[in-house]
Design a protein around this motif. Structure first.
Motif, PDB file in Angstrom:
ATOM      1  N   ILE A   1       0.849  -1.192   0.000  1.00  0.00           N
ATOM      2  CA  ILE A   1       0.000   0.000   0.000  1.00  0.00           C
ATOM      3  C   ILE A   1       0.887   1.246   0.000  1.00  0.00           C
ATOM      4  O   ILE A   1       1.959   1.274   0.624  1.00  0.00           O
ATOM      5  CB  ILE A   1      -0.939  -0.009   1.220  1.00  0.00           C
ATOM      6  N   THR A   2       0.432   2.262  -0.688  1.00  0.00           N
ATOM      7  CA  THR A   2       1.164   3.535  -0.758  1.00  0.00           C
ATOM      8  C   THR A   2       1.548   4.029   0.642  1.00  0.00           C
ATOM      9  O   THR A   2       0.770   3.909   1.597  1.00  0.00           O
ATOM     10  CB  THR A   2       0.298   4.588  -1.465  1.00  0.00           C
ATOM     11  N   ASN A   3       2.783   4.577   0.732  1.00  0.00           N
ATOM     12  CA  ASN A   3       3.350   5.158   1.962  1.00  0.00           C
ATOM     13  C   ASN A   3       3.770   4.104   2.981  1.00  0.00           C
ATOM     14  O   ASN A   3       4.095   4.457   4.114  1.00  0.00           O
ATOM     15  CB  ASN A   3       2.390   6.159   2.616  1.00  0.00           C
TER      16      ASN A   3
ATOM     17  N   ALA B   1       6.963   3.639  -0.028  1.00  0.00           N
ATOM     18  CA  ALA B   1       6.662   3.283  -1.405  1.00  0.00           C
ATOM     19  C   ALA B   1       5.604   4.212  -1.983  1.00  0.00           C
ATOM     20  O   ALA B   1       4.617   4.546  -1.314  1.00  0.00           O
ATOM     21  CB  ALA B   1       6.186   1.838  -1.478  1.00  0.00           C
ATOM     22  N   GLN B   2       5.838   4.641  -3.217  1.00  0.00           N
ATOM     23  CA  GLN B   2       4.895   5.468  -3.949  1.00  0.00           C
ATOM     24  C   GLN B   2       4.549   4.770  -5.260  1.00  0.00           C
ATOM     25  O   GLN B   2       5.195   3.804  -5.670  1.00  0.00           O
ATOM     26  CB  GLN B   2       5.484   6.858  -4.222  1.00  0.00           C
ATOM     27  N   SER B   3       3.510   5.270  -5.942  1.00  0.00           N
ATOM     28  CA  SER B   3       3.076   4.633  -7.173  1.00  0.00           C
ATOM     29  C   SER B   3       4.171   4.644  -8.223  1.00  0.00           C
ATOM     30  O   SER B   3       4.273   3.718  -9.038  1.00  0.00           O
ATOM     31  CB  SER B   3       1.818   5.329  -7.704  1.00  0.00           C
TER      32      SER B   3
ATOM     33  N   ASN C   1       7.157   4.006  -7.769  1.00  0.00           N
ATOM     34  CA  ASN C   1       8.092   2.920  -7.490  1.00  0.00           C
ATOM     35  C   ASN C   1       7.628   1.595  -8.070  1.00  0.00           C
ATOM     36  O   ASN C   1       8.365   0.604  -8.015  1.00  0.00           O
ATOM     37  CB  ASN C   1       8.295   2.759  -5.977  1.00  0.00           C
ATOM     38  N   SER C   2       6.418   1.536  -8.578  1.00  0.00           N
ATOM     39  CA  SER C   2       5.945   0.294  -9.192  1.00  0.00           C
ATOM     40  C   SER C   2       6.777  -0.009 -10.429  1.00  0.00           C
ATOM     41  O   SER C   2       7.255   0.899 -11.128  1.00  0.00           O
ATOM     42  CB  SER C   2       4.473   0.422  -9.586  1.00  0.00           C
TER      43      SER C   2
ATOM     44  N   VAL D   1       2.495  -0.948  -6.269  1.00  0.00           N
ATOM     45  CA  VAL D   1       2.113  -0.054  -5.172  1.00  0.00           C
ATOM     46  C   VAL D   1       0.635   0.283  -5.348  1.00  0.00           C
ATOM     47  O   VAL D   1       0.235   0.849  -6.369  1.00  0.00           O
ATOM     48  CB  VAL D   1       2.977   1.216  -5.163  1.00  0.00           C
ATOM     49  N   LYS D   2      -0.181  -0.099  -4.372  1.00  0.00           N
ATOM     50  CA  LYS D   2      -1.639   0.012  -4.474  1.00  0.00           C
ATOM     51  C   LYS D   2      -2.147   1.230  -3.691  1.00  0.00           C
ATOM     52  O   LYS D   2      -1.527   1.678  -2.721  1.00  0.00           O
ATOM     53  CB  LYS D   2      -2.299  -1.260  -3.927  1.00  0.00           C
ATOM     54  N   GLU D   3      -3.317   1.707  -4.144  1.00  0.00           N
ATOM     55  CA  GLU D   3      -3.974   2.798  -3.431  1.00  0.00           C
ATOM     56  C   GLU D   3      -4.579   2.272  -2.130  1.00  0.00           C
ATOM     57  O   GLU D   3      -5.068   1.144  -2.063  1.00  0.00           O
ATOM     58  CB  GLU D   3      -5.073   3.415  -4.299  1.00  0.00           C
TER      59      GLU D   3
ATOM     60  N   ASP E   1      -8.339   0.330  -4.119  1.00  0.00           N
ATOM     61  CA  ASP E   1      -7.598   0.097  -5.359  1.00  0.00           C
ATOM     62  C   ASP E   1      -8.401  -0.860  -6.232  1.00  0.00           C
ATOM     63  O   ASP E   1      -8.834  -1.925  -5.754  1.00  0.00           O
ATOM     64  CB  ASP E   1      -6.218  -0.490  -5.036  1.00  0.00           C
TER      65      ASP E   1
END
Length: 1194
Positions: A463-465, A511-513, A515-516, A538-540, A568
């Motif tokens: 998950i993000t962050n 982790a941020q989107s 970084n996917s 990286v999911k919302e 997500d």
């Protein structure tokens, strides 16, 4: 890829981070695929404890298991010399193992006591086990002693000694009485650690004769009893001086101790101070037992610090202080204080803490590359300081060949510039007077190219962050350096947001989107390079947008909680509702929808806090609201009905794959519309069939509809309220979509062989709506997995399977199926792995061995069949075994075959339910999905003797006054060689109480015995069983009674001659005769008997004088009142039936000739008998009977 990678590295545009090499930290990988090809010195994996106390009734099992490549061989030493296992028929070493099984049946366990050590060796080194000290558990008997009564004065202290025999391990002591009830203990009376029973002061109630000390030996589960001790407590105030002098003279009265009230003093330990030693890690028990009157209380404290509260406990009414897991800090002075109302006493115990050797850092296995340097460290501590001795391959280093690359410095071995072939196992032995430690650590010199152990193409989701961790576990010698790349372009630096750990794991702190993507790790050393790809998604986060709100609802109304969530789209959400943090009630009134909870007809019990919890595989969110229920207010009756159907359906915003539908709602009929249901009909593929397409909220009148290509759509809408569904609306106009290539491929793709040389590829066909266009076909692709060859393909239509022929037997294939039509191909399909068909196995298990555990259980071991010979998916191993015959019999009597299937890749199994002393045969087959392979050669084994079954019968014959004969038959199941029979018997009295037991033994060839000297007229119970060398079998019972003594019979006949008995009988006879006379008189009053008329008409000269003289029968005179006897019945014909009464004068006479006259009278007979009795009653030679006595008495 390699060319591109070289360009990136050589250009210098990217920085690459390599991990530093730590030769001493390289661990042996646990992955069996990696281990399979690596040589490895032996490692001991399982061994018996150092101090091994055995049960003399069971076989000895000494464990020694080890692993290595190649598999090690095993040998043993006993008491320092080689122990030749093969020369001792009682000792068996398990196959592929060093574990010893020693059969002590028929042997004394003491013969195998000693110190054993196991050695495991292969071509790369030798590992040794601990010294295993084998000792037999012992429970010696209590020595015979005569205990005289102990007489003490009230108030004095007393110690009852237990002094149990020394056992191995030491026994557990407890005191009980004759009724096996524990003696009550308290602050006054308590048991010491040595088992003695201490009385701080005695009371009169302490007098009893059953103070019994019991010793329970835990290993053999036996309990032994000391002779009971008698204690008599005397009150000297109630005894005069003479009696007191007499007691003092006998020396049995303890007068040394004071008997009145007194200050405390210590009974144990003695004196004012003592010392005690404890071992680190053990248990420290300190004890203080005091005497005094009143009974003193004991307390503890440590003079040099606080007591360790987390590890200490008090026992035995504060008299014992127990400290667990002793540490060096527990040393010091401990003071116990005994106190009563008259004063106190103190005792100081000085505790010294010593330590057996313990590890600070045990040596670890090393894997070194040639010409590298490694260090083995053996750091221990203890008190006294342990001595460290190094060995290599089981030989002390000082006695081994000199090695210039090896240097020993106390607790460290330094290996420099190691060479291929110098692998070995080093042993570190650290010892002091309290014990020793032994550790094996191998040095494996390997030259291995890198291997990446993390599975390829792993997908990591986060998950993000949140932090993300991407694994790159590797193995190689020298240790590989790890480099990370993202999307095959950028080298990752060891700085924010990236961190590379020593084990190769890449960490992204937040982790941020962005970084996917695809990540590549490269492991490299001087022998090669390997790479691995992983993916990060990286999911919302999941968030609740519309939370449930606090509600106040009238009773019997509806409550609706909304809970709308954003998540997500690639994660599958799960909505759960809770009530007061528990599950919702199991009630149909509670309706859970995708984004709401509805409670119909609420009641007061529905009040509470409701929580919606939205879960995904990665995160969750929750929100709560309260429900309050109030009384309903009266309202006029409202009629509720289904809504009217929507009207005026219109299609707008028409596109290739979508359209917008609008409508006008109908009348709601007092119930708000909850939702609208949109349905469609495909006139091209399924005319006349309506399908649900989508739902919209009851407040909306527009729906955006996603469509499929190559379909002829018509739409209709239904409205829904709490009453139900409306009728469907009129269909919309037809809307056609253009054909296109397929959007999806077939699902449920499988590859399974049905024959040994084929592969059947199957799938679930697409529906007409999924075809997206005309000319739907399926492109089937396949290739053998892990083989460098091109994909083979075939295109088919109107089918859901394709058969590939000519395949090898049971090999993996990659298969995929793609949908195609006249407008193009579907998306690239994913490959799935299937297997070609199986065939029956080709070979049988080898090296079959049987380890017989006991008479009814055996273990069978075998070598597994090679995977290539299984030729299919291994189901397991089928063991067939049968009993050939009993070892008593020479000819075979084969019994029904028994079969056990051991699932999986097993190499051993257990055969239960065997019969003792029998010959068995078994064979083993390997089983796959196709069937069974050939059997292994038949293997015979014998089971040892067991206890026999019950004797087949026990008969009692020829019962006499003091003897009888017993016959029996041998057991149907001897289960061994019969050694004899045991007979026990005992008398049973009339109240079913059992008398003393007699026991007799008989040889096995006897089947009968005569028991003499039995008591006459006595019931006996017999217990009979057979026995072998293994023990006695089940007991059968029988009962018999000896016949009565002739003398007793004579005594019983002569009872009639006893005076008391004659008098009693005469009294009874007189009473009966009086009753009979009264009865006759009353019967005569009922009317005149015919016999009287005959007497008047025909005067009998013999009877008449009797009437005149003595009037004996005057009761027949006419002068009597002729009234009938009350309750009597006289037959009309004048006869008297015998059946009317059980009483008859015939029964009371001496003969059986008492007959009635023709006129129904029996006067003549009666008078005749009377006359005879008068003259001859006392002259009869017969023994007087009760009847005679009665007649003579009258």
């Amino acid at each position: 890829m390699d060319r591109k990678r070289k360009w990136v590295l050589s250009s210098g545009a990217l920085l690459v981070l390599f991990l530093g090499r730590m030769t001493t930290a390289l661990e042996v990988p646990l992955d069996p695929k990696v281990l399979e090809g690596l040589p490895q010195p032996p490692t001991i994996t399982h061994q018996s404890p150092k101090d091994f106390i055995i049960d003399p009734r069971e076989n000895i099992l000494i464990y020694c298991e080890a692993k290595g490549k190649p598999h090690p061989s095993f040998s043993w030493t006993r008491n320092g010399t080689h122990f030749d296992v093969e020369k001792d028929s009682k000792v068996l070493m398990k196959p592929s193992s060093g574990t010893l099984v020693i059969d002590i049946s028929g042997e004394k366990a003491e013969a195998y006591e000693g110190i054993y050590q196991c050695t495991a060796r292969n071509e790369h080194g030798t590992a040794v086990s601990n010294n295993i000290f084998i000792r037999q558990s012992r429970s010696p008997l209590w020595s015979k002693e005569r205990k005289e009564a102990i007489m003490v004065q009230v108030g004095v202290s007393l110690v009852l000694q237990c002094r149990p025999p020394a056992g191995l391990p030491p026994p557990i002591i407890f005191w009980m009485d004759n009724n096996f009830q524990r003696l009550p203990q308290n602050t006054r009376v308590s048991q010491a650690l040595n088992g003695d029973l201490y009385f701080s002061n005695v009371l009169l109630d302490d007098t009893r004769n059953d103070y019994i000390c019991y010793a329970r030996f835990p290993h053999t589960q036996t309990i032994q009893q000391k002779q009971p001790i008698t204690v008599k407590v005397l009150d000297m105030d109630a005894i005069n001086e003479t009696v007191a002098d007499m007691y003092n003279y006998t020396n049995n009265l303890f007068v040394d101790s004071p008997s009145g009230e007194r200050r405390p003093s210590f009974m144990a330990p003695l004196g004012q101070s003592s010392t005690q030693m404890a071992l680190r890690g053990g248990v420290l028990e300190l004890e203080c037992i005091a005497e005094g009157l009143p009974t003193p209380e004991v307390s503890w404290y440590k003079e040099s610090g606080d007591l360790p509260s987390s590890r200490m406990s008090f026992h035995n009414f504060q008299k014992t202080l127990k400290i667990a897991d002793v540490m060096e800090a527990d040393a010091g002075d401990y003071r116990c204080t005994a106190k009563n109302s008259l004063g106190s006493a103190h005792h100081t115990i000085k505790v010294n803490v010593k330590a057996a050797p313990f590890w600070i850092s045990a040596p670890r296995n090393l894997i070194l590359a040639p010409e590298e340097t490694g260090i083995l460290t053996c750091r221990v501590s203890g008190d006294p300081k342990p001595q460290i001795a190094w060995s290599v391959n089981g030989v002390p280093i000082k006695d081994s060949p000199k090695d210039t690359s090896r240097k020993v410095e106390d607790d460290t071995v330094i290996l420099s510039d190691v060479q291929t072939g110098s692998s070995a196992v080093y042993q570190c032995n650290a010892s002091n007077e309290f014990g020793y430690l032994l550790a094996n650590a191998f040095v494996n010199v390997l030259a291995e190219a890198p291997r990446v152990l993390t599975p390829p193409n792993n997908v990591y989701q986060v998950i993000t962050n949140n932090p993300a961790f991407l694994d790159c576990a590797s193995f190689g010698s020298p240790i590989p350096a790890i480099t990370w790349f993202k999307d095959s372009q950028t080298s990752i630096l060891n700085r924010d947001p990236y961190v590379i750990h020593n084990n190769g794991t890449l960490e992204i702190n937040v982790a941020q989107s962005l970084n996917s993507g695809k990540y590549t790790c490269i492991a490299s050393n001087n022998l090669g390079t390997r790479e691995n790809h992983v993916y990060l998604e990286v999911k919302e986060p999941t968030r609740i947008l519309a939370q449930p709100e606090y509600m106040v609802v009238q009773r019997n109304r509806k409550a609706v909680f909304e809970c709308k969530v954003k998540h997500d789209p690639t994660l599958i959400p799960t909505m759960n509702w809770l009530k007061d943090n528990g599950e919702l009630p199991d009630d149909e009134r509670f309706l859970v929808d995708t984004d709401s909870l509805t409670i119909n007809e609420v009641t007061e019990e529905d009040e509470g806090t409701y929580t919606c919890v939205m879960n995904t595989t990665l995160d969750q969110d929750s929100a709560s609201a309260m429900l309050t229920v109030v009384e309903a207010t009266p309202t006029p009756a409202i009629v509720y009905e289904e809504p009217d159907p929507p009207t005026d359906l219109e299609l707008t915003d028409q596109r290739e794959r979508s359209v917008q539908l609008t409508w006008i709602p109908g009348d709601e009929h007092n119930s708000p519309t909850q939702k609208f249901l949109v349905q469609y009909e495909d006139l091209l593929h399924q005319a006349g069939v309506w399908h649900n397409l989508t739902e919209e909220e009851g407040t909306k009148t527009t729906a955006h509809l996603d469509l499929s290509p190559y379909a002829y759509y018509s739409f209709r809408v239904l409205a829904v309220n709490h009453v139900g569904y409306s009728q469907p609306s009129r269909p919309s106009r037809q809307y056609r979509t253009n054909p296109a290539a397929p959007d999806v491929n077939p699902t449920d793709v499988h590859g399974v062989g049905t024959e040994h040389n084929n592969l059947v590829i199957s799938w679930k066909e697409l529906t007409g709506l999924q075809s997206n266009g005309p000319g739907l076909q399926y492109k089937v692709n396949w290739r053998q997995k892990d083989v460098e060859e091109d994909w083979l393909s075939e295109t088919v239509a109107n089918t859901s399977k394709y058969v590939v022929s000519g395949t090898p037997t049971f090999v993996p294939y990659e298969v995929k199926v793609q949908a195609v039509n006249d407008y193009g191909n579907g998306p690239a399909p994913e490959a799935v792995v299937g297997y070609s068909g199986e065939d029956v196995p080709m070979s049988a298990p080898e090296s079959v061995q049987v380890l017989v555990q006991n008479g009814t259980l055996a273990e069978v071991h075998w070598e597994p069949v090679l995977t290539s010979m299984v030729r299919g998916r291994l189901q397991g191993y089928k063991v067939s075994y049968w009993r050939e015959r009993s070892l008593h019999q020479a000819e075979a009597q084969q019994e029904e075959q028994q079969v056990l299937l051991f699932s999986g890749n097993r190499t051993d199994g257990r055969l239960p339910g065997l019969k003792p002393y029998s010959l068995y045969t078994l064979n083993i087959r390997v089983v796959n999905g196709k069937g069974e392979g050939p059997p292994s050669p038949n293997h015979n084994f014998e089971t040892p003797e067991g206890v026999p079954g019950p004797p087949s019968f026990l008969r009692i014959k020829n019962t006499d006054m003091d003897s009888l004969t017993l016959e029996w038959g041998p057991p149907q199941d001897n289960n061994g060689r019969l050694t004899g029979y045991t007979l026990k018997y005992q008398p049973v009295n009339s109240s079913n109480e059992l008398g003393p037991v007699e026991e007799m033994m008989f040889p096995a060839n006897e089947t009968t015995v005569i028991l003499a000297d039995l008591k006459y007229s006595t019931r006996y119970k017999f217990y009979f069983n057979a026995k072998t060398i293994k023990g006695s079998g089940p007991t059968i019972t029988e009962e018999a009674v000896t016949i009565m003594d002739e003398a007793m019979k004579s005594d019983q006949v002569d009872l009639a001659t006893q005076g008391w008995f004659i008098g009693l009988m005469c009294a009874i006879a007189l009473l009966i005769l009086v009753l009979l006379i009264i009865c006759f008189i009353k019967r005569n009053k009922g009317g005149k008997y015919p016999v009287k008329e005959k007497e008047d008409a025909h005067q009998d000269p013999e009877i008449q004088p009797m009437k005149d003289d003595d009037g004996t029968f005057g009761e027949y005179s006419d002068t009597e009142d002729h009234k009938p006897l009350k309750g009597s019945r006289t037959p009309s014909n004048g006869t008297v039936k015998r059946d009317d009464s059980d009483d008859s004068l015939v029964d009371y006479g001496e003969g059986g000739d008492g007959q009635f006259n023709e006129d129904g009278s029996f006067i003549g007979q009666y008078s005749g008998k009377k006359e005879k009795d008068t003259h001859e009653g006392n002259e009869s030679s017969e023994a007087p009977s009760p009847v005679n006595a009665m007649n003579s008495f009258v």
